[in-house]
Design an enzyme around this catalytic site. Structure first.
Site, PDB file in Angstrom:
ATOM      1  N   LYS A 157      51.579  47.370  24.046  1.00 39.10           N
ATOM      2  CA  LYS A 157      52.003  47.884  25.366  1.00 39.10           C
ATOM      3  C   LYS A 157      53.305  47.520  25.281  1.00 39.10           C
ATOM      4  O   LYS A 157      53.729  46.659  26.125  1.00 39.10           O
ATOM      5  CB  LYS A 157      50.948  47.142  26.445  1.00 39.10           C
ATOM      6  CG  LYS A 157      51.132  47.870  27.865  1.00 39.10           C
ATOM      7  CD  LYS A 157      50.014  47.298  28.671  1.00 39.10           C
ATOM      8  CE  LYS A 157      49.834  47.813  30.097  1.00 39.10           C
ATOM      9  NZ  LYS A 157      50.021  49.536  30.234  1.00 39.10           N
TER      10      LYS A 157
HETATM   11  C1  LIG Z   1      49.102  54.418  27.700  1.00 41.53           C
HETATM   12  C2  LIG Z   1      47.982  53.803  28.246  1.00 41.53           C
HETATM   13  N1  LIG Z   1      46.793  53.725  27.704  1.00 41.53           N
HETATM   14  C3  LIG Z   1      45.725  53.220  28.418  1.00 41.53           C
HETATM   15  C4  LIG Z   1      45.677  52.556  29.204  1.00 41.53           C
HETATM   16  C5  LIG Z   1      44.428  51.840  29.831  1.00 41.53           C
HETATM   17  O1  LIG Z   1      44.621  50.402  29.588  1.00 41.53           O
HETATM   18  P1  LIG Z   1      43.687  49.310  30.393  1.00 41.53           P
HETATM   19  O2  LIG Z   1      42.419  49.995  30.929  1.00 41.53           O
HETATM   20  O3  LIG Z   1      43.700  48.246  29.773  1.00 41.53           O
HETATM   21  O4  LIG Z   1      44.759  49.384  31.702  1.00 41.53           O
HETATM   22  C6  LIG Z   1      47.113  52.223  29.919  1.00 41.53           C
HETATM   23  C7  LIG Z   1      47.131  51.276  30.929  1.00 41.53           C
HETATM   24  O5  LIG Z   1      47.693  50.001  30.655  1.00 41.53           O
HETATM   25  C8  LIG Z   1      48.135  52.788  29.424  1.00 41.53           C
HETATM   26  O6  LIG Z   1      49.382  52.630  29.829  1.00 41.53           O
END
Ligand SMILES: Cc1ncc(COP(=O)(O)O)c(C=O)c1O
Length: 308
Positions: A157
């Site tokens: 991320k």
């Molecule tokens: C690109 C992306 N995909 C998926 C998610 C979902 O991840 P999470 O459930 O850990 O927030 C996020 C958010 O963080 C994201 O930015």
């Protein structure tokens, strides 16, 4: 978005308006940051951070994938977050830890630049709105493909990678939609600009696998477990674009948005939120707010007493 009184910055609590960086911060030029999006909910046991350790583990993993060593341990970051929530007198909030290459030598080699860490908290409504959670959102398959593992690291991320989500988001908004759905470099369904995606067909649930360039979402993991506990089978498998519009139900899930039904994709109606989506959404909401004992281990109750 509201503000809070304090931000945690490299081990110190500073006033919101004083939390500043130098203009030559490496991350500002080259996107060399990694971050998390976490939520804290008001529960009967007090404010509680949802799956805090999982988010801290992913922050560390995101950093590792970009050769970055965090200067604070996960225990220190957890404690700082609790303290910050208490000092800001918040009962529920969004939490944004970010680690980034700071001011140092310019140029593409970041290894001599210090890794700095900040944590901000603020009150933030669900990202796609309460209405979206209730009635579903309209999405568009983006003309932008999700970043490829051949060029970047979908499992991290990382700040710079979000230019991809930003392009898709702007395109979908300007086109009059609520959210974008990105395909991966091979044209398979990947995820939303900030959410993972689930497709329900003939009573079975499918979601794209780790190999489809997704971010390994923590909401996704929670939903897979909840769906299984409700007796539904969730298959992690490739999803073809056409399955989106042939689906009986589609929903997306992410920390900021929570669980959001999708009622229309590319101007083709899927329908109002369906029964399976509703059931999972209800249990997920209960888990987030500490109303379901089966998931109480997911809640990290904030121990620090509020300071007036
Ligand atoms: C690109 C992306 N995909 C998926 C998610 C979902 O991840 P999470 O459930 O850990 O927030 C996020 C958010 O963080 C994201 O930015």
């Amino acid at each position: 978005m509201s503000t809070a009184d304090l931000i945690w910055h490299n081990g110190e609590f500073v006033a919101w308006e004083d939390a500043k960086v130098h203009v030559l911060t490496h991350a500002l030029h080259y996107g060399t940051s990694v971050f998390e999006g976490v939520r804290c909910y008001e529960t009967e046991r007090g404010p509680a951070v949802f799956r805090h350790w999982d988010h801290l583990d992913r922050l560390e993993a995101s950093a590792k994938l970009y050769y970055m060593e965090l200067p604070f341990s996960k225990d220190q970051l957890r404690e700082a977050t609790h303290d910050l929530i208490g000092r800001n007198n918040l009962r529920s909030c969004y939490i944004r830890p970010v680690a980034y290459r700071g001011h140092g030598p310019m140029g593409l080699d970041p290894e001599a630049n210090p890794v700095e860490v900040s944590i901000a908290v603020w009150e933030w409504a669900p990202y796609l709105g309460e209405e979206g959670k209730k009635h579903g959102v309209r999405a568009k398959v983006s003309s932008w493909r999700r970043i490829s593992p051949q060029s970047l690291v979908p499992h991290s991320k990382a700040g710079g990678q979000y230019l991809n989500s930003v392009l898709a988001k702007i395109e979908s908004k300007r086109g009059g939609y609520d959210e974008a759905i990105l395909l991966d470099d091979l044209g398979r369904v990947c995820e939303g600009s900030g959410e993972n995606i689930f497709v329900v067909r003939d009573g079975r649930i499918a979601t794209p696998p780790q190999t489809a360039s997704i971010l390994d979402g923590i909401s996704r993991k929670s939903i897979i477990r909840i769906a299984a506990d409700l007796g539904f089978e969730v298959v992690e498998r490739d999803v073809a674009r056409a399955e989106l519009t042939l689906a009986d139900e589609v929903f997306m899930a992410g920390t900021a948005a929570e669980l959001v039904p999708v009622r229309e994709i590319d101007d083709i109606e899927i329908g109002p939120p369906g029964e399976i989506t509703r059931q999972i959404q209800q249990v997920y909401d209960d888990a987030l707010h500490g109303r379901d004992q089966r998931y109480s281990e997911w809640l990290d109750v904030v121990a620090v007493p509020s300071k007036a």
